[in-house]
Design a protein around this motif. Sequence first.
Motif, short mmCIF file in Angstrom:
data_model
loop_
_atom_site.label_atom_id
_atom_site.label_comp_id
_atom_site.label_asym_id
_atom_site.label_seq_id
_atom_site.Cartn_x
_atom_site.Cartn_y
_atom_site.Cartn_z
N UNK A 69 -13.72 21.14 -5.74
CA UNK A 69 -12.53 21.07 -7.04
C UNK A 69 -11.54 20.30 -6.35
N UNK A 70 -11.24 20.56 -5.11
CA UNK A 70 -10.13 19.92 -4.49
C UNK A 70 -10.19 18.73 -4.12
N UNK A 71 -11.07 18.29 -3.67
CA UNK A 71 -11.63 16.74 -3.60
C UNK A 71 -11.49 16.00 -4.89
N UNK A 72 -12.08 16.67 -5.73
CA UNK A 72 -12.26 15.88 -7.17
C UNK A 72 -10.54 15.68 -7.85
N UNK A 73 -9.84 16.77 -7.59
CA UNK A 73 -8.21 16.45 -8.01
C UNK A 73 -7.69 15.58 -7.33
N UNK A 74 -7.60 15.85 -5.76
CA UNK A 74 -7.05 14.80 -5.04
C UNK A 74 -7.49 13.28 -5.08
N UNK A 75 -8.62 13.15 -4.96
CA UNK A 75 -8.96 11.72 -5.28
C UNK A 75 -8.48 11.11 -6.74
N UNK A 76 -8.69 11.84 -7.68
CA UNK A 76 -8.23 11.38 -8.91
C UNK A 76 -6.66 11.08 -9.04
N UNK A 77 -5.72 11.86 -8.44
CA UNK A 77 -4.39 11.57 -8.05
C UNK A 77 -4.22 10.49 -7.37
N UNK A 78 -4.88 10.28 -6.09
CA UNK A 78 -4.80 8.94 -5.30
C UNK A 78 -4.97 7.94 -6.11
N UNK A 79 -6.20 7.68 -6.59
CA UNK A 79 -6.43 6.65 -7.43
C UNK A 79 -5.03 6.08 -8.45
N UNK A 80 -4.74 7.18 -9.21
CA UNK A 80 -3.60 7.01 -9.83
C UNK A 80 -2.25 6.25 -9.19
N UNK A 128 -7.40 3.64 -0.59
CA UNK A 128 -6.63 2.67 -0.15
C UNK A 128 -5.12 3.25 0.00
N UNK A 129 -4.60 3.98 1.05
CA UNK A 129 -3.34 4.29 1.08
C UNK A 129 -3.00 4.79 2.48
N UNK A 130 -1.85 4.73 2.91
CA UNK A 130 -1.57 4.83 4.06
C UNK A 130 -1.33 6.38 4.39
N UNK A 131 -2.13 7.22 5.28
CA UNK A 131 -1.75 8.89 5.16
C UNK A 131 -1.42 9.23 6.31
N UNK A 132 -0.49 10.32 6.46
CA UNK A 132 -0.01 10.91 7.44
C UNK A 132 -0.11 12.45 7.15
N UNK A 133 -0.82 13.01 8.22
CA UNK A 133 -1.12 14.62 7.91
C UNK A 133 -0.14 15.56 8.85
N UNK A 134 0.09 16.53 8.21
CA UNK A 134 0.77 17.73 8.69
C UNK A 134 -0.27 18.93 8.79
N UNK A 135 -0.52 19.33 9.82
CA UNK A 135 -1.61 20.40 10.08
C UNK A 135 -0.83 21.89 10.05
N UNK A 136 -1.44 22.57 9.11
CA UNK A 136 -0.98 24.34 9.27
C UNK A 136 -1.77 24.78 10.02
N UNK A 183 0.80 -1.07 -0.09
CA UNK A 183 0.05 0.07 0.07
C UNK A 183 0.85 1.23 0.08
N UNK A 184 0.40 2.18 -0.89
CA UNK A 184 1.47 3.58 -0.93
C UNK A 184 1.23 4.30 0.14
N UNK A 185 2.42 4.94 0.64
CA UNK A 185 2.07 6.02 1.68
C UNK A 185 2.27 7.65 1.15
N UNK A 186 1.28 8.18 1.76
CA UNK A 186 0.98 9.77 1.30
C UNK A 186 1.04 10.69 2.58
N UNK A 187 1.75 11.71 2.40
CA UNK A 187 1.91 12.72 3.42
C UNK A 187 1.05 13.75 2.76
N UNK A 188 0.12 14.29 3.72
CA UNK A 188 -0.92 15.58 3.35
C UNK A 188 -0.57 16.46 4.30
N UNK A 189 -0.09 17.62 3.50
CA UNK A 189 0.16 18.82 4.16
C UNK A 189 -1.22 19.78 4.03
N UNK A 190 -2.01 20.05 5.18
CA UNK A 190 -3.41 20.64 5.01
C UNK A 190 -3.45 21.88 5.73
N UNK A 191 -4.17 22.79 5.33
CA UNK A 191 -4.24 24.02 5.75
C UNK A 191 -5.78 24.47 5.57
#
Length: 290
Positions: A153-164, A26-34, A1-9
Amino acid sequence: MKTVDLYLLGEKGLCVLASILSNQVRCNITVVIGTDKGIKNDYSSEIEALCLEKGVNYFFRGIESLHGEYSIAVGWRWLINRQNLIVLHDSILPKYRGFSPLVNMLINGEKNIGVTALHASEKYDEGDIIGVAVRSVNYPIKIRDAIKLISGAYVEVVLNILNKINTELPLTRICQEHSAATYSLWRDADDYFIDWNLNASIIKRFIDAVGYPYDGAKAKVKGEIVEVIEAEEVNDVFVESRSSHIGKVIFKENGFPVVICKSGLLKIKILRNELSEDIIPILGFRVRFE
């Protein structure tokens, strides 16, 4: 499973995280909060609460320890030195590179707003484009409503990226048309003051674009700083020597002051002082907004 770090503000970051979790990506996410003290609500508490509720590993900016294969920055305002960094930007690039693009698009009355996902580059917002999502705008629109619109629009783009990423499909690389680039600049406290030497329609969009969660449109009345929260255009009249009287109250309609602009008139419907007190009832007639 891919690992993805999310920088969120901000609200956009919260919406993206909520969508990822509700769609069970389906990915392992870690979040950085701004955190951002320059806006009235940076949604850092809400992002943290969601992470705690769903058992998501998280850090606050400055104390993170990350090793994800990919990184995605949503609403982020700071430099990130990472490989495989994907940046989401509040405009349809190459237009409005830089800072406060959504606010400036609304002030300019753009018919479409959007989000561009791009590969990070040395110079800001010049990287190859991965994907774009566009939303049409109907005016008048408040910034808080535009943020909700663009969050989708953000959700649309991010979900498409994660699926890829999860299916190991290559991420698109489309070179920007650099000759068509425009730049959007940062705003400080001075940039929240209304320029009454603009047309009423532009001032109305400005008031709507810098309102909550931002610091609000400011003016000075008798030396006191006030916040214009709500205004509407009204039918213009011919004003003798108009350029000498811009900013003055010309009428009161149902108790609301009507202000002369370079062209057009603006009725001020909600006006508050620095104590958040409504001052329209005590506002005199011979008043100039500066």
